[in-house]
Design a protein around this motif. Structure first.
Motif, mmCIF file in Angstrom:
data_model
loop_
_atom_site.group_PDB
_atom_site.id
_atom_site.type_symbol
_atom_site.label_atom_id
_atom_site.label_comp_id
_atom_site.label_asym_id
_atom_site.label_seq_id
_atom_site.Cartn_x
_atom_site.Cartn_y
_atom_site.Cartn_z
ATOM 1 N N VAL B 16 -49.716 34.264 58.806
ATOM 2 C CA VAL B 16 -49.388 35.081 57.639
ATOM 3 C C VAL B 16 -47.984 35.629 57.848
ATOM 4 N N LEU B 17 -47.108 35.325 56.901
ATOM 5 C CA LEU B 17 -45.748 35.869 56.962
ATOM 6 C C LEU B 17 -45.608 36.902 55.851
ATOM 7 N N VAL B 18 -44.990 38.034 56.183
ATOM 8 C CA VAL B 18 -44.824 39.056 55.146
ATOM 9 C C VAL B 18 -43.372 39.516 55.048
ATOM 10 N N PHE B 19 -42.913 39.673 53.798
ATOM 11 C CA PHE B 19 -41.518 40.024 53.536
ATOM 12 C C PHE B 19 -41.435 41.164 52.544
ATOM 13 N N LEU B 64 -41.423 28.741 58.967
ATOM 14 C CA LEU B 64 -40.909 29.890 59.700
ATOM 15 C C LEU B 64 -40.342 30.916 58.721
ATOM 16 N N PRO B 65 -40.302 32.171 59.128
ATOM 17 C CA PRO B 65 -39.810 33.220 58.228
ATOM 18 C C PRO B 65 -38.459 32.869 57.601
ATOM 19 N N ILE B 72 -35.873 32.317 48.959
ATOM 20 C CA ILE B 72 -35.922 33.484 48.067
ATOM 21 C C ILE B 72 -34.514 34.039 47.841
ATOM 22 N N THR B 73 -33.709 34.058 48.898
ATOM 23 C CA THR B 73 -32.339 34.548 48.767
ATOM 24 C C THR B 73 -31.533 33.641 47.839
ATOM 25 N N LEU B 78 -33.669 39.708 47.028
ATOM 26 C CA LEU B 78 -33.656 40.207 48.398
ATOM 27 C C LEU B 78 -34.970 39.821 49.083
ATOM 28 N N CYS B 79 -34.850 39.504 50.356
ATOM 29 C CA CYS B 79 -36.052 39.121 51.082
ATOM 30 C C CYS B 79 -35.816 39.353 52.568
ATOM 31 N N GLU B 80 -36.572 40.270 53.140
ATOM 32 C CA GLU B 80 -36.433 40.467 54.584
ATOM 33 C C GLU B 80 -37.805 40.545 55.233
#
Lengths: 205, 84
Positions: B16-19, B64-65, B72-73, B78-80
């Motif tokens: 699970v990746l979260v931004f 990968l993140p 998204i960028t 914005l996406c971090e």
């Protein structure tokens, strides 16, 4: 809904962490309501990162629904403990009142939490689970009571307002500690029994 | 008897990746939908519309993140990554 079951062990589920998240969420929603509740605040209070919350829950709604379902199921489970469909209506009601009161005394925060979300869209999701899990016992009990002529057939809302709302009002008075007539109200067995007898009288055909 | 076993999807590692993003409105989410659909490797994705961080959550077994952040960028948002 159970995506976490397939998660890679790299991010393992931690029961303690999960409990702490659940406890803090309930506490925050009771204190601040659903509107002021955010994942970031919860993460801080529970001592986990926001990223961790999203491993357990898909989003904020998912978290609220899952926690509320768990609490509701536990509440119903305790409320219906010892209830058999063939019991007399009076005995079945007495058991349910005792159980509900016991749950309230043991988990006051959980009761307040359910009351908070009972009238929000979140609760629609929970109703279905409750109905499929518990509908049978309670349904049969009511059906028998009406067939045996022990309880007046009524629309659900009318029935519930008479059958259980009085108990919840007593609990509310107890929680507030004061009532229009007393500065120091405490719920007692005799108060509950007196109220229950009047409720049974009202529901008798 | 057919003894051919299906691929063991269930055993594939899932992450699970979260931004944190600025995907604020349904319109923003609608805008990135086709892009997300085109990325191979995304099993499921959603944006938490009811929370202040507008968290983008992705289930993937091998992305990968940085892969997500780049996409998204590029779409102008914005996406971090939210740290663990």
């Amino acid at each position: 809904m159970n995506i976490h079951l397939y998660l890679h062990p790299m991010r393992t589920r931690d029961a303690n962490k999960e409990n702490s998240i659940r406890e803090k969420a309930i506490e925050m929603i009771v204190k601040e309501g659903l509107d002021g509740f955010s994942m970031q605040k919860l993460a801080k209070a529970a001592g986990v990162s926001p990223a961790t919350l999203y491993i357990y829950y898909k989003d904020r709604d998912d978290l609220v629904i899952k926690i509320a379902t768990e609490v509701s199921v536990r509440m119903m489970d305790i409320s219906l403990r010892g209830l058999h469909p063939k019991m007399s209506f009076a005995e079945g009601m007495s058991i349910q009142w005792k159980n509900r009161l016991e749950f309230y005394i043991s988990y006051p925060l959980d009761v307040q939490f359910i009351e908070q979300i009972r009238y929000t869209p979140v609760y629609d999701n929970i109703k279905k689970t409750i109905r499929t899990t518990f509908g049978d016992v309670l349904g049969k009990f009511m059906h028998n009571a009406i067939n045996k002529g022990e309880c007046t057939p009524l629309p659900f809302e009318v029935y519930w307002s008479i059958a259980f709302a009085p108990l919840y009002q007593l609990m509310k008075f107890h929680a507030q500690g004061e009532t229009p007539a007393s500065d120091n109200f405490k719920i007692t067995d005799s108060t509950v029994e007196l109220t229950l007898q009047l409720v049974l009288k009202a529901l008798k055909p | 008897m057919n003894n051919i076993k299906p691929a063991m999807y269930a055993k594939t590692a899932l992450n699970v990746l979260v931004f944190k993003t600025n995907l604020v409105s349904a319109k923003d989410i609608h805008r990135i939908s086709p892009i997300m659909g085109d990325i191979p490797g995304i099993l499921r994705w959603n944006v938490d519309e009811h929370d202040i961080d507008n968290v983008l959550r992705i289930e993937t077994s091998w992305l990968l993140p940085d892969d997500i952040i780049r996409v998204i960028t590029n779409a102008g948002y914005l996406c971090e990554e939210l740290p663990d």
